[in-house]
Enzyme design. Structure first.
Site, short mmCIF file in Angstrom:
data_model
loop_
_atom_site.label_atom_id
_atom_site.label_comp_id
_atom_site.label_asym_id
_atom_site.label_seq_id
_atom_site.Cartn_x
_atom_site.Cartn_y
_atom_site.Cartn_z
CE LYS A 279 67.32 71.61 37.04
NZ LYS A 279 66.01 70.56 38.56
CG ASP B 131 64.20 68.73 35.72
OD1 ASP B 131 63.22 68.76 35.16
OD2 ASP B 131 64.42 68.66 37.17
CD GLU C 110 63.65 65.16 36.30
OE1 GLU C 110 63.47 65.48 37.71
OE2 GLU C 110 64.84 64.40 36.42
CD GLU D 49 61.89 67.61 41.37
OE1 GLU D 49 62.16 68.82 41.52
OE2 GLU D 49 62.61 66.90 40.18
CG ASP E 152 62.40 63.12 47.48
OD1 ASP E 152 62.81 63.40 48.57
OD2 ASP E 152 63.75 64.18 47.50
CG HIS F 57 64.07 64.64 42.95
ND1 HIS F 57 64.03 65.17 44.28
CD2 HIS F 57 64.30 66.02 42.35
CE1 HIS F 57 64.45 66.90 44.83
NE2 HIS F 57 64.74 66.92 43.20
#
Length: 377
Positions: free
Chosen positions: A166, A195, A221, A247, A270, A297
């Protein structure tokens, strides 16, 4: 064969490690597990999830509305039942709670279909490949650099040849330090994904990604709000990093908007959020027509089967601390070997829950009124 019963239960299961990204802290995941029972003795299992908000609404939508509509229907008519339920739910919204409820049912119906033909799901769907590459994924923005490197080292020891971390800290230099440290640890031959969890606007993103350009990231992301199709299209034209999104999208029409706008490189649909396997496969085929690959995801134990059935599969996400396998609630855990995941070879989709291990996490929806379920920062 006819459906005779549809019943769901709500569970709250905490991740096995702390989860925090740029926009949320997740103390507990909600899982809605749905059983579809047939007069032939086959019972299909489906599921949906949230990161803490809306589980009881999904459960009520399935059991109070959709379930009654399904009784008496042939569960093997999966596509027809998907379209029928989508039509019933459409006036209450096109995505979100509706597609999560629909997803749980659709997954259970595909489970029954595969069991009725006595084949594993990925073989019923076409068996394009026998395994799929994996990456280790951390929800780890709160970790200091040493703890982050320890987590990534764990991913490498599990055999993953790619990792995701992240980013999105208030101080851009801290993001740079984290990326540089991880990149040094994993070396030049492994891929690093990052992300941002919709943290920035376009101006912020431009500034940050220019600084990250030397690290040759595999993708960035959700850099912007998921509804900002134009912003992602502009960003993709202006920066060197590939864009991953999906996602937070819930319908094939939303994915079509991104693909038509040339705003995405890697499609992260997802399987639970988009309405189940039926819709996920349509999104995969749509993406293939734009020469885009799928990197779904979450939900590794189910996603491995659908990924092994399509032509444009790229890589499977294994989220640290949040898989059914790590939570210890399955009869058979996800098989990971030398950087790839392998689908279960027993009939059905292969996600078989251990009821005894689930029991401690069962929750009556009325109990939610006594809990603090806030997760957004």
């Amino acid at each position: 064969m006819k459906i005779v019963d549809v019943a769901s239960r709500l569970y709250h299961i905490p991740p096995t490690v702390s989860w925090e990204d740029a926009t949320h802290r997740v103390a507990s995941l909600e899982f809605i597990i749905t059983s579809v029972t047939t007069d032939a003795g086959l019972v299909g299992t489906g599921f949906a999830y949230t990161t803490g908000i809306g589980g009881s609404a999904i459960l009520a939508l399935i059991d109070d509305y959709c379930g009654k509509m399904l009784v008496g229907q042939d569960p093997r008519h999966v596509e027809r039942l998907w379209s029928f339920l989508y039509g019933q739910l459409h006036r209450s919204g096109t995505g979100g709670i509706n597609t999560l409820a629909l997803g749980a049912i659709d997954i259970a119906l595909w489970d029954i279909a595969a069991m009725s033909y006595n084949v594993p799901l990925h073989r019923l769907l076409g068996a394009r490949r026998e395994n799929i590459p994996t990456y280790g994924s951390g929800i780890d923005l709160f970790l200091d650099c040493d703890a982050l490197l320890s987590q990534v080292d764990g991913f490498l020891s599990q055999g993953h040849n790619a990792v995701k971390i992240k980013i999105g800290r208030n101080d851009a230099e801290e993001d740079l330090e984290r990326v540089a440290a991880v990149k040094k640890l994993i070396g030049p031959t492994r891929r690093l994904f990052v992300d941002a969890n919709q943290r920035w606007n376009v101006a912020d993103c431009m500034s940050r990604l220019q600084k990250l350009a030397p690290f040759d990231l595999g993708w960035i992301e959700e850099p912007l709000h998921a509804e900002d199709v134009r912003g992602h299209a502009d960003l993709r034209r202006l920066v060197s990093q590939p864009i991953a999104i999906g996602e937070s999208l819930y319908t094939r029409h939303q994915f079509a908007d991104y693909l038509q706008a040339n705003a995405v490189d890697f499609v992260q649909a997802d399987v639970c959020r988009v309405g189940g396997i039926s819709e996920w496969l349509k999104i995969a085929n749509l993406s293939a027509s734009f020469h885009r690959t799928m990197a779904p995801h979450y939900m590794a134990e189910l996603s491995v089967s659908v990924m092994c059935a399509i032509d444009n599969a790229y890589i499977l996400e294994c989220v640290h601390g949040g898989s059914f396998s790590e939570m210890g609630v399955l009869q058979t855990e996800l098989r990971l070997e030398n950087g790839v995941a392998l689908p279960v070879e027993t009939p059905g989709h292969g996600v078989e829950f251990d009821d005894e291990k689930l029991k401690p996490f069962a929750l009556d929806p009325a109990e939610l009124r006594t809990l603090n379920m806030q997760s957004a920062k």
